[in-house]
Scaffold this motif. Structure first.
Motif: not given
Length: 299
Positions: A197-208
């Motif tokens: 979580p601390e390294d994530a550039p956003s919370r936009m996830a690629v979902l399949g």
């Protein structure tokens, strides 16, 4: 120059499904039913509804049941015909009419390697990828159709995304980018596979869901194993984004993570409630469960 149509789709289905053991010891996880339809069929139907003409399933060992499901079944059809069960007969025949190709991923080297198996099938065309762990409900316009529309407008690789909670980012490929107008579209500038979580550039996830240009194959051939010592599609897509436009689009629809037990149960319950034949009675049953505070001895 006229943009090439997205005619082909790739559905990776070679994983072991260990999170659903022992059910998946002899049954592919893709064949586990949501109500009365295998999970893989929801994915295949989404591809067809979106305008895809040819589908390639990337399978593995012990996945023969998937091929059997989409094959004809003469003995079953004759029995249904003999008993005048015409509705069921039509269901069986419709499933067998779907034109699907198969290839095996001989070694479990990651999603990137699975996609690379499709190189000869795809050729020099843009193509769709649908992962079986994500089932998306949108009765008006499928998630994949939304991505195809974006591709046809912007002529670049498109990643289907949604915002996920911060404590879930380590389960997905996470993207960050620059907004494109007011469309909810991002032009990708960063991608990280399963970051903390601390390294994530956003919370936009690629979902399949993806629309990918064929340039990806040359990149995948050069991609080194990444997280989990697997060839990650995310790593290859990030490399592609350095040379060509790659977009992230937040598609609309109720998405179920059927790769875990809770998500699978949520999908089963909600798809059942939407059914006119069993939904009302199932709702009454659930009300009784709630009234008893979940204690089955109170029902």
């Amino acid at each position: 120059m006229e943009i090439k149509k997205v005619r082909k789709a790739v559905i990776p289905a070679a994983g072991y499904g260990t999170r659903f053991l022992p059910a998946t010891k002899a049954t592919p996880k893709e064949m586990l039913p949501i109500v009365d339809k295998p999970t893989i069929q929801y994915i295949v139907e989404e591809a067809l509804e979106s305008g895809v003409e040819e589908i390639l399933l990337i399978t593995g060992h012990s996945k023969r049941a998937i091929e059997d499901h989409f094959d004809s079944s003469p003995a079953l059809e004759m029995e249904l015909e003999r008993k005048h069960k015409n509705d069921l007969l039509q269901l069986v025949r419709e499933t067998a009419d779907i034109n699907i190709h198969y290839i095996r991923q001989k070694k479990m080297l990651g999603l990137g390697d699975a996609i690379l198996c499709a190189k000869s099938f795809i050729g020099n065309e843009p193509f769709a990828v649908l992962l079986g762990d994500d089932v998306v409900y949108n009765p008006e316009r499928s998630a994949l159709r939304q991505l195809i529309d974006i591709y046809e407008r912007y002529e670049g690789t498109v990643l289907g995304c949604q915002i996920v909670p911060e404590d879930k980012v380590s389960s997905y490929g996470i993207v960050a980018g620059n907004p494109v107008g007011d469309t909810g579209l991002l032009k990708v500038r960063n991608m990280i596979e399963k970051p903390e979580p601390e390294d994530a550039p956003s919370r936009m996830a690629v979902l399949g869901r993806y629309i990918i240009e064929p340039d990806i194959f040359e990149i995948l051939e050069q991609t080194k194993p990444g997280i989990g010592n697997e060839i990650q599609l995310t790593d290859a897509l990030f490399e592609l984004a350095k040379h060509k436009d790659v977009y992230a689009f937040a598609f609309e629809g109720k998405r179920y993570d059927v790769g875990n037990k809770l998500g699978f149960l949520q999908a089963t319950v909600e798809y059942a409630l939407r059914r006119s034949d069993i939904g009302p009675n199932f709702m009454e049953y659930l009300k009784e469960v709630i009234k008893g505070n979940g204690r089955l001895d109170k029902i």
